[in-house]
Write a protein that holds these residues in place. Structure first.
Motif, PDB file in Angstrom:
ATOM      1  N   VAL A 141      -3.128  -5.707  -3.776  1.00  9.31           N
ATOM      2  CA  VAL A 141      -3.634  -4.519  -3.079  1.00  9.31           C
ATOM      3  C   VAL A 141      -4.893  -4.863  -2.287  1.00  9.31           C
TER       4      VAL A 141
ATOM      5  N   ARG B 277      -5.917   4.683  -3.255  1.00 11.90           N
ATOM      6  CA  ARG B 277      -4.942   5.181  -4.235  1.00 11.90           C
ATOM      7  C   ARG B 277      -4.303   4.028  -5.004  1.00 11.90           C
ATOM      8  N   GLN B 278      -3.872   2.996  -4.286  1.00 12.40           N
ATOM      9  CA  GLN B 278      -3.205   1.869  -4.934  1.00 12.40           C
ATOM     10  C   GLN B 278      -4.188   1.027  -5.749  1.00 12.40           C
TER      11      GLN B 278
ATOM     12  N   LEU C  38       0.810  -1.219   0.000  1.00 15.50           N
ATOM     13  CA  LEU C  38       0.000   0.000   0.000  1.00 15.50           C
ATOM     14  C   LEU C  38       0.844   1.270   0.000  1.00 15.50           C
ATOM     15  N   GLY C  39       2.170   1.121   0.108  1.00 12.11           N
ATOM     16  CA  GLY C  39       3.041   2.285   0.066  1.00 12.11           C
ATOM     17  C   GLY C  39       3.010   3.131   1.317  1.00 12.11           C
TER      18      GLY C  39
ATOM     19  N   ARG D 138      -4.552   2.680  -9.030  1.00 12.73           N
ATOM     20  CA  ARG D 138      -3.336   2.511  -9.838  1.00 12.73           C
ATOM     21  C   ARG D 138      -3.216   1.100 -10.387  1.00 12.73           C
TER      22      ARG D 138
ATOM     23  N   GLU E 121      -1.547  -7.577  -9.470  1.00 11.69           N
ATOM     24  CA  GLU E 121      -1.293  -6.386  -8.663  1.00 11.69           C
ATOM     25  C   GLU E 121      -2.546  -5.961  -7.903  1.00 11.69           C
TER      26      GLU E 121
END
Length: 353
Positions: free
Chosen positions: A48, A29-30, A12-13, A33, A44
């Motif tokens: 997430v 957000r992820q 998730l950054g 993306r 991906e």
């Protein structure tokens, strides 16, 4: 080899210190993306989604954080590493009980090497999700709809606003999202679900079904709970197994047991058409709303020998606890069956998106 799972925070950054609001924002957000429609891949997007299913749930996140704080240990084999995996299940690269699909497409769950149920009733609902079929396939339900927690609405309210029953159903749906879906990461809510089989047009597309409908249907694994609600203008009501009695009035409750049986038959038939033999568990719950919006009232008192075939109507706090317990009782509570979700969407009388 470390027994620690994949870095879900990294997916998730964010860092482990992120609060719940930051986790939610990072997930959104992820997800945008990584979505295949935005140039990402199914894998991906799955990573997430799996990270969110763990980090977005307080209990699952706490278990994950505890595992991260443990020192890494060696493992002599891949099998040993799987046995040491943390209890929050499979998501972006971490282990869960193995779910097997038989020739007819139904699923079962076993603990490797023991033959016992994969988890106790209170445990599997908070494991990371197992998708059937996995998210590498766009069918039978798109990725956004697979991830959507609430499906269906309640029709047009008109220029003069909705009726009391419509407003009550909308209010109940909001509370179910807050007090049931928030606690069960893999649960889904469907509103205004037709009890007659959906018909298809010449192109094979499902037509909007009419006729009788259940106000709310929650699904978690292979368990469905049909929910309806009533307004009660009294602090205390009595219940005789068929009617509610308050302030000198008697009110018959909706036949949720009959609705459950009808819906189960429709859905199991729809699943058989896909080649999947499925046996669904069904439950019911009536939620009683008081004028002051209290979660604890009205108080329900049994009168005489209440029938054991109909679940007792309850004030919101107790009703939502009952619904959560019914949904979490399945050993497949962390399975998201995309065929079943698609079949339920075909039954929506007012689909939204």
């Amino acid at each position: 080899m470390s027994s620690h799972p994949a870095d879900l925070y990294g997916v998730l950054g964010i860092g482990p210190e992120a609060d719940a609001q930051a986790v939610r924002a990072a997930y959104r957000r992820q997800a945008r993306r990584a979505h295949p429609d935005a140039g990402g891949t199914a894998e991906e997007f799955h990573q997430v989604q799996s990270a969110w299913e763990v980090l977005g749930d307080a209990a699952a996140r706490a278990a994950y954080d505890r595992d991260l704080r443990r020192p890494a240990r060696g493992a002599d084999s891949a099998a040993e590493a799987e046995d040491e995996a943390p209890r929050y299940g499979r998501g972006a690269g971490f282990a869960s009980p193995a779910f097997r699909t038989n020739a007819a497409g139904s699923t079962s769950s076993t603990r490797r090497g023991t033959g016992e149920s994969a988890a106790r009733p209170s445990g599997t609902a908070h494991l990371a999700p197992v998708y059937i079929p996995d998210l590498s396939r766009p069918e039978p339900l798109s990725l956004p709809l697979t991830s959507q927690r609430t499906h269906g609405g309640f029709g047009s309210r008109g220029i003069f606003g909705g009726s009391r029953a419509l407003r009550r159903a909308e209010h109940t749906a909001v509370l179910l999202e807050k007090h049931v879906l928030a606690d069960l990461p893999t649960a889904r809510l469907f509103n205004t679900v037709a009890l007659e089989p959906a018909r298809r047009d010449r192109r094979g597309q499902a037509r909007t079904p009419r006729g009788r409908a259940a106000d709310h249907v929650l699904v978690c694994g292979d368990t469905l709970v049909v929910v309806s609600s009533l307004d009660v203008h009294a602090a205390t009501v009595s219940w005789d197994g068929r009617h509610l009695h308050a302030a000198g009035r008697s009110v018959a409750v909706p036949d949720l047991a009959g609705q459950s049986r009808a819906l189960r038959a429709v859905l199991e038939a729809a699943m058989r058409e896909t080649g999947r033999e499925t046996s669904l568990s069904v439950g019911q719950q009536i939620v009683l709303h008081s004028p002051d919006g209290s979660m604890q009232s009205p108080v329900v008192e049994a009168r005489g020998t209440a029938s054991g075939t109909v679940r007792e109507p309850l004030a919101p706090a107790r009703a939502f606890r009952s619904i959560r317990e019914q949904l979490a009782a399945s050993p497949q509570a962390n399975v998201i069956d995309r065929h079943l979700l698609a079949a339920l969407r075909d039954q929506l009388q007012h689909p939204l998106g």
